[in-house]
Design an enzyme around this catalytic site. Structure first.
Site, short mmCIF file in Angstrom:
data_model
loop_
_atom_site.label_atom_id
_atom_site.label_comp_id
_atom_site.label_asym_id
_atom_site.label_seq_id
_atom_site.Cartn_x
_atom_site.Cartn_y
_atom_site.Cartn_z
N GLN A 1 -52.65 -57.16 11.57
CA GLN A 1 -51.72 -57.99 12.33
C GLN A 1 -52.47 -59.23 12.78
O GLN A 1 -53.39 -59.17 13.59
CB GLN A 1 -51.16 -57.24 13.55
CG GLN A 1 -50.09 -58.03 14.27
CD GLN A 1 -49.65 -57.35 15.56
OE1 GLN A 1 -50.39 -57.31 16.52
NE2 GLN A 1 -48.44 -56.82 15.55
N TYR B 1 -45.83 -64.10 21.79
CA TYR B 1 -47.11 -64.63 21.32
C TYR B 1 -46.86 -66.08 20.85
O TYR B 1 -45.73 -66.55 20.85
CB TYR B 1 -47.66 -63.75 20.21
CG TYR B 1 -48.28 -62.47 20.72
CD1 TYR B 1 -49.59 -62.13 20.40
CD2 TYR B 1 -47.56 -61.58 21.52
CE1 TYR B 1 -50.17 -60.96 20.87
CE2 TYR B 1 -48.13 -60.41 22.00
CZ TYR B 1 -49.43 -60.11 21.67
OH TYR B 1 -50.00 -58.96 22.14
N ARG C 1 -45.36 -45.00 18.68
CA ARG C 1 -45.69 -43.95 19.63
C ARG C 1 -45.65 -42.56 19.01
O ARG C 1 -46.46 -41.69 19.37
CB ARG C 1 -44.73 -44.02 20.83
CG ARG C 1 -44.94 -45.21 21.73
CD ARG C 1 -43.75 -45.42 22.66
NE ARG C 1 -42.57 -45.82 21.93
CZ ARG C 1 -41.38 -46.00 22.49
NH1 ARG C 1 -41.21 -45.82 23.78
NH2 ARG C 1 -40.34 -46.38 21.76
#
Length: 394
Positions: free
Chosen positions: A99, A169, A345
């Site tokens: 990423q 971001y 998760r």
């Protein structure tokens, strides 16, 4: 006929053993900004557990682009460690993505030792400093840094580059009118606000060609007033598709700066986050954390309705993200026309969940969506429920 989610697939030039992606979640295992044995083990566990593609988060293109100083800035001094990580993942039969991003206003300038950047000047709740407005020179430098980062990751053996265009971001912050108040060619109409994201994607594609896949994480909705709406997110996706620079989009949502729980549905771990924060942020979290960490009820595949609008409007490959824990959800995603599914998760709770589902030992994962894993990013991202369990999960 819908494809088999567990069958081999291609993502651009990358060959994956299945259509299941471990989504980027900061691992908290690079205390000195270098790949560690612990980071390798973290990704090796999910690779051995059956995922087709594991994503390393978060790989910064510049020092001020880190969310805080304990993150990898990609360059010559981190190349060897990244290559070691890629080799380990490949040895377990999985592909590896990096990423790639610049945190922009999400960066903690005090931690990084250099002021954060944003489209427009603003106060930072993270550093208690002012975030400065990026100049033309900054944007040229950062675009070049994305290119250099892409080349380094190709040299390190990565298969996929994921450009971070969500969560407020830097690239995402330019898209949000509430954060981008510029009057120049980078602000105003959406086409101007999307200029930086498109410029970076074009520059990276021009650099790597067809050597690796290039994808982007984009927003279905930012979840705050002045953020990217679903309509604007869809228009940005259309522009990116028309540019032809990307092999797929991963559909996400929320804002790490303004509304993180829009992405992480379920419990809001205010007490745990406050305990993990330094003073005086800890006091602020205790007093106002309930407003910042808003609680949204969890439901399986909670982004599906918005994601279907993108699927109907776009022809390029899409990755469905958000509350995917069951085998039947994965199969339904394939039936709806999504090419890949991404999990976060659920794999933190069970790194071998993909293998478990594929072998039909269970139909769903064990994650309870308490989100107590979120504050552990500062000390090694992990599932507290597993640590507290008297016996291993079965």
């Amino acid at each position: 006929m819908a494809p088999d989610v567990f069958a081999p697939a291609t993502l651009g030039p990358a060959r994956l053993r299945n259509r299941i992606v471990k989504a980027a979640t900061f691992e908290g295992r690079t205390p000195h900004g270098q790949v560690t044995d612990e980071l390798v083990a973290h990704h090796l566990a999910v690779a051995e557990g059956g995922v087709g593609l594991t994503t390393v988060a978060y790989l910064a293109v510049a020092p001020e682009g880190r969310t805080h100083h304990e993150q990898v800035v990609v360059g010559e001094d981190t190349l060897a460690g990244l290559a070691r990580l890629a080799e380990a993942v490949h040895g377990a039969g999985a592909a590896i993505a990096g990423q790639v991003g610049h945190a922009g206003p999400v960066a903690n300038g005090r931690s990084n030792g250099v002021h954060a950047l944003a489209p427009s000047r603003m106060p930072s709740p993270l550093s208690m400093q002012l975030v400065r407005s990026a100049t033309e020179q900054d944007l040229s430098r950062i675009t070049a840094a994305y290119v250099a980062t892409a080349r380094t990751l190709v040299r390190a053996g990565f298969d996929v580059l994921e450009l971070h265009m969500a969560h407020s971001y830097l690239l995402s912050s330019f898209l949000a009118p509430g954060l981008n108040r510029r009057k120049d060619r980078w602000g105003g109409p959406l086409e101007n606000r999307a200029r930086l994201a498109r410029q970076v994607a074009r520059a990276v594609r021009d650099e790597v060609g067809g050597e690796v896949a290039v994808t982007a994480k984009v927003s279905l909705a930012d979840g705050f007033r002045g953020g990217v709406t679903t309509e604007e997110g869809l228009e940005v996706a259309r522009l990116l598709e028309a540019d032809g620079t990307l092999d797929a989009l991963q559909l996400s949502g929320g804002s790490s700066l303004m509304n993180p729980m829009y992405l992480f549905r379920g419990g809001a771990p205010v007490k745990e986050f406050a305990a993990a924060m330094p003073l005086p942020v800890r006091w602020g979290m205790r007093v106002g954390g309930g407003r910042f960490l808003r609680e949204y009820p969890f439901e399986e595949a909670y982004f599906l309705d918005k994601a279907l609008r993108f699927r109907e409007a776009l022809s390029m490959p899409l990755m469905l993200l958000g509350g995917i824990n069951r085998r039947d959800t994965m199969e339904q995603a394939m039936a709806h026309g999504f090419e890949f599914v991404a999990m976060g998760r659920a794999l933190l709770r069970e790194p071998d969940l993909v293998r478990t589902l594929e072998e039909e030992r269970r139909a769903e994962g064990l994650c309870i969506h308490c989100n107590r894993c979120m504050p552990t990013i500062y000390s090694g991202t992990r599932c507290p429920v597993v640590e507290e369990a008297p016996f291993p999960p079965t």
